[in-house]
Design a protein around this motif. Structure first.
Motif, PDB file in Angstrom:
ATOM      1  N   ILE A 164      43.851  42.145  35.718  1.00 26.36           N
ATOM      2  CA  ILE A 164      44.582  40.892  35.303  1.00 26.36           C
ATOM      3  C   ILE A 164      43.714  39.942  34.584  1.00 26.36           C
ATOM      4  O   ILE A 164      43.874  39.493  33.713  1.00 26.36           O
ATOM      5  CB  ILE A 164      45.583  40.377  36.262  1.00 26.36           C
ATOM      6  N   VAL A 165      42.720  39.447  35.729  1.00 29.35           N
ATOM      7  CA  VAL A 165      41.699  38.610  35.317  1.00 29.35           C
ATOM      8  C   VAL A 165      40.834  39.067  34.184  1.00 29.35           C
ATOM      9  O   VAL A 165      40.798  38.103  33.137  1.00 29.35           O
ATOM     10  CB  VAL A 165      40.800  38.529  36.483  1.00 29.35           C
ATOM     11  N   THR A 166      40.507  40.547  33.831  1.00 34.46           N
ATOM     12  CA  THR A 166      39.816  40.815  32.930  1.00 34.46           C
ATOM     13  C   THR A 166      40.408  40.794  31.559  1.00 34.46           C
ATOM     14  O   THR A 166      40.167  40.481  30.274  1.00 34.46           O
ATOM     15  CB  THR A 166      39.385  42.353  33.179  1.00 34.46           C
ATOM     16  N   GLU A 167      41.860  41.544  31.442  1.00 40.25           N
ATOM     17  CA  GLU A 167      42.535  41.644  30.407  1.00 40.25           C
ATOM     18  C   GLU A 167      43.235  40.252  29.823  1.00 40.25           C
ATOM     19  O   GLU A 167      43.429  40.157  28.447  1.00 40.25           O
ATOM     20  CB  GLU A 167      43.814  42.626  30.604  1.00 40.25           C
ATOM     21  N   LEU A 168      43.363  39.451  30.631  1.00 39.45           N
ATOM     22  CA  LEU A 168      43.854  38.058  30.281  1.00 39.45           C
ATOM     23  C   LEU A 168      42.851  36.999  30.048  1.00 39.45           C
ATOM     24  O   LEU A 168      43.458  35.793  29.664  1.00 39.45           O
ATOM     25  CB  LEU A 168      45.186  37.599  31.164  1.00 39.45           C
ATOM     26  N   LYS A 169      41.785  37.342  30.329  1.00 40.29           N
ATOM     27  CA  LYS A 169      40.777  36.005  30.220  1.00 40.29           C
ATOM     28  C   LYS A 169      40.617  35.383  29.146  1.00 40.29           C
ATOM     29  O   LYS A 169      40.439  34.153  28.917  1.00 40.29           O
ATOM     30  CB  LYS A 169      39.181  36.871  30.714  1.00 40.29           C
ATOM     31  N   ASN A 170      41.002  35.908  27.871  1.00 39.33           N
ATOM     32  CA  ASN A 170      40.946  35.180  26.542  1.00 39.33           C
ATOM     33  C   ASN A 170      42.196  34.729  26.096  1.00 39.33           C
ATOM     34  O   ASN A 170      42.558  34.035  25.031  1.00 39.33           O
ATOM     35  CB  ASN A 170      40.569  36.363  25.546  1.00 39.33           C
ATOM     36  N   LYS A 171      43.349  35.066  27.044  1.00 37.39           N
ATOM     37  CA  LYS A 171      44.913  34.439  26.694  1.00 37.39           C
ATOM     38  C   LYS A 171      45.247  33.454  27.480  1.00 37.39           C
ATOM     39  O   LYS A 171      46.237  32.721  27.251  1.00 37.39           O
ATOM     40  CB  LYS A 171      45.595  35.745  26.680  1.00 37.39           C
ATOM     41  N   ALA A 172      44.496  33.221  28.635  1.00 37.92           N
ATOM     42  CA  ALA A 172      44.965  32.154  29.595  1.00 37.92           C
ATOM     43  C   ALA A 172      44.892  30.694  28.905  1.00 37.92           C
ATOM     44  O   ALA A 172      45.699  29.846  29.237  1.00 37.92           O
ATOM     45  CB  ALA A 172      44.095  32.016  30.851  1.00 37.92           C
ATOM     46  N   PRO A 173      43.740  30.543  28.006  1.00 39.79           N
ATOM     47  CA  PRO A 173      43.679  29.031  27.443  1.00 39.79           C
ATOM     48  C   PRO A 173      44.802  28.729  26.781  1.00 39.79           C
ATOM     49  O   PRO A 173      45.505  27.472  26.411  1.00 39.79           O
ATOM     50  CB  PRO A 173      42.338  29.149  26.741  1.00 39.79           C
ATOM     51  N   ALA A 174      45.414  29.909  25.989  1.00 39.88           N
ATOM     52  CA  ALA A 174      46.874  29.551  25.189  1.00 39.88           C
ATOM     53  C   ALA A 174      47.908  29.401  25.842  1.00 39.88           C
ATOM     54  O   ALA A 174      49.072  28.511  25.349  1.00 39.88           O
ATOM     55  CB  ALA A 174      47.116  30.659  24.471  1.00 39.88           C
ATOM     56  N   ALA A 205      43.238  30.804  38.044  1.00 40.15           N
ATOM     57  CA  ALA A 205      42.650  32.059  38.990  1.00 40.15           C
ATOM     58  C   ALA A 205      41.850  32.865  37.692  1.00 40.15           C
ATOM     59  O   ALA A 205      40.714  33.181  38.014  1.00 40.15           O
ATOM     60  CB  ALA A 205      43.800  32.722  39.536  1.00 40.15           C
ATOM     61  N   ILE A 206      42.446  32.997  36.567  1.00 43.79           N
ATOM     62  CA  ILE A 206      42.026  33.827  35.571  1.00 43.79           C
ATOM     63  C   ILE A 206      40.777  33.263  34.990  1.00 43.79           C
ATOM     64  O   ILE A 206      39.716  33.836  34.707  1.00 43.79           O
ATOM     65  CB  ILE A 206      42.896  34.077  34.356  1.00 43.79           C
ATOM     66  N   ALA A 207      40.778  32.088  34.765  1.00 43.90           N
ATOM     67  CA  ALA A 207      39.635  31.117  34.263  1.00 43.90           C
ATOM     68  C   ALA A 207      38.331  31.203  35.253  1.00 43.90           C
ATOM     69  O   ALA A 207      37.304  31.369  34.691  1.00 43.90           O
ATOM     70  CB  ALA A 207      39.954  29.746  33.985  1.00 43.90           C
ATOM     71  N   LEU A 208      38.824  31.388  36.373  1.00 47.75           N
ATOM     72  CA  LEU A 208      37.866  31.102  37.530  1.00 47.75           C
ATOM     73  C   LEU A 208      37.422  32.818  37.761  1.00 47.75           C
ATOM     74  O   LEU A 208      36.524  32.648  38.895  1.00 47.75           O
ATOM     75  CB  LEU A 208      38.053  30.379  38.831  1.00 47.75           C
ATOM     76  N   ARG A 209      37.866  33.731  37.492  1.00 50.33           N
ATOM     77  CA  ARG A 209      37.674  34.975  37.772  1.00 50.33           C
ATOM     78  C   ARG A 209      37.911  35.235  39.377  1.00 50.33           C
ATOM     79  O   ARG A 209      37.349  35.880  39.885  1.00 50.33           O
ATOM     80  CB  ARG A 209      36.325  35.357  37.323  1.00 50.33           C
ATOM     81  N   ASP A 210      38.909  34.530  39.821  1.00 47.73           N
ATOM     82  CA  ASP A 210      39.489  34.561  41.127  1.00 47.73           C
ATOM     83  C   ASP A 210      40.268  35.623  41.308  1.00 47.73           C
ATOM     84  O   ASP A 210      41.545  35.745  41.628  1.00 47.73           O
ATOM     85  CB  ASP A 210      40.073  33.218  41.492  1.00 47.73           C
ATOM     86  N   ILE A 211      39.523  36.648  41.726  1.00 49.75           N
ATOM     87  CA  ILE A 211      40.468  38.102  41.881  1.00 49.75           C
ATOM     88  C   ILE A 211      41.131  37.945  43.438  1.00 49.75           C
ATOM     89  O   ILE A 211      42.117  38.439  43.353  1.00 49.75           O
ATOM     90  CB  ILE A 211      39.413  39.287  41.867  1.00 49.75           C
ATOM     91  N   THR A 212      40.592  37.262  44.235  1.00 49.08           N
ATOM     92  CA  THR A 212      41.146  37.097  45.523  1.00 49.08           C
ATOM     93  C   THR A 212      42.334  36.370  45.590  1.00 49.08           C
ATOM     94  O   THR A 212      43.362  36.690  46.076  1.00 49.08           O
ATOM     95  CB  THR A 212      40.143  36.277  46.545  1.00 49.08           C
ATOM     96  N   MET A 213      42.590  35.409  44.487  1.00 52.62           N
ATOM     97  CA  MET A 213      43.843  34.613  44.561  1.00 52.62           C
ATOM     98  C   MET A 213      44.782  35.274  43.885  1.00 52.62           C
ATOM     99  O   MET A 213      46.048  35.372  44.423  1.00 52.62           O
ATOM    100  CB  MET A 213      43.429  33.314  43.630  1.00 52.62           C
ATOM    101  N   VAL A 214      44.500  35.999  42.955  1.00 59.52           N
ATOM    102  CA  VAL A 214      45.437  37.135  42.193  1.00 59.52           C
ATOM    103  C   VAL A 214      45.946  38.131  43.219  1.00 59.52           C
ATOM    104  O   VAL A 214      47.235  38.513  43.410  1.00 59.52           O
ATOM    105  CB  VAL A 214      44.985  37.376  41.001  1.00 59.52           C
ATOM    106  N   SER A 215      45.102  38.641  44.091  1.00 62.78           N
ATOM    107  CA  SER A 215      45.551  39.686  44.929  1.00 62.78           C
ATOM    108  C   SER A 215      46.340  39.423  46.187  1.00 62.78           C
ATOM    109  O   SER A 215      46.917  39.953  46.731  1.00 62.78           O
ATOM    110  CB  SER A 215      44.084  40.429  44.987  1.00 62.78           C
ATOM    111  N   ARG A 216      46.523  37.907  45.937  1.00 63.24           N
ATOM    112  CA  ARG A 216      47.326  37.354  47.211  1.00 63.24           C
ATOM    113  C   ARG A 216      48.766  37.957  46.819  1.00 63.24           C
ATOM    114  O   ARG A 216      49.631  37.878  47.908  1.00 63.24           O
ATOM    115  CB  ARG A 216      47.439  35.864  47.356  1.00 63.24           C
ATOM    116  N   ALA A 217      49.224  38.183  45.668  1.00 58.35           N
ATOM    117  CA  ALA A 217      50.680  38.461  45.636  1.00 58.35           C
ATOM    118  C   ALA A 217      50.841  39.940  46.063  1.00 58.35           C
ATOM    119  O   ALA A 217      49.942  40.896  45.947  1.00 58.35           O
ATOM    120  CB  ALA A 217      50.749  38.838  43.954  1.00 58.35           C
TER     121      ALA A 217
END
Length: 205
Positions: A124-134, A101-113
């Protein structure tokens, strides 16, 4: 500081469980995903994040070290995301789904929570975009491709192949996974047609 609990599941509540470790019951607050895998009377191991404050000590339990790392990442790097919101996110999305979701910038998926609005999901998507691959495990190559797709910088054959698979009825996520696998076997010089053919073979497995 407690880092892991290994014992018997004594009790399961709405948002917590009690783990009996040699006669001592530890209360651990968990995501619904983790709680759903527990059964009273069975042995389990929980990875623990310990919160210590002046007025309380609270344990948060996770079924895997990866889930705990995502909890730390969410609570430590995103403004407005505390333990409750982080558990809600991890209750809704698995670590791999969250990484996707973070890699795809899928805000809708994250906001399902539950309790996660569009603004928090966007943070969440913006702040963690560079940390998801790790934290994507073996899917690092796939996550990298999805980031390129999300940013519109993926090579044209790759973007066209993903688009073609989506037009055939596959989800964007499935299409990206298949094309990433195709790239791995065919190499970076593969044209659109080859990526589509190899992608379809991956999807047929």
């Amino acid at each position: 500081m407690i880092g892991k609990l290994k014992g018997l599941v004594d009790e399961i509540g709405e948002d917590h469980c009690v783990i009996d470790v040699n006669g001592v019951g530890y209360v651990a607050y968990c995501s619904a995903r983790t709680l759903g895998k527990l059964e009273p009377g069975t042995a389990t191991t929980l990875y623990i994040e310990t919160y210590v404050r002046e007025d309380m000590i609270r344990l948060y339990g996770f079924g895997s070290a990866l889930e705990r790392e995502w909890f730390r990442l969410l609570t430590g790097n995103v403004q407005g995301v505390g333990a409750k919101v982080a558990l809600a996110v991890l209750s809704t999305l698995s670590p791999s789904e969250l990484a996707n979701a973070i890699a795809l910038r899928d805000i809708t998926m994250v906001s399902r929570a539950p309790g996660v609005g569009k603004k928090v999901a966007e943070r969440i998507v913006t702040e963690l975009k560079n940390k998801a691959p790790a934290l994507a495990g073996d899917a690092t190559g796939t996550i990298g491709l999805k980031q390129e797709l999300g940013e519109g910088v993926a090579p044209t054959p790759v973007a066209d192949a993903v688009s073609a698979l989506v037009n055939l009825g596959y989800s964007r996520d499935m299409a990206a996974n298949a094309v990433a696998a195709a790239l791995k076997s065919a190499g970076g010089e593969a044209d659109t047609g080859m990526l589509i053919r190899l992608g379809l073979k991956e999807l047929a497995k």
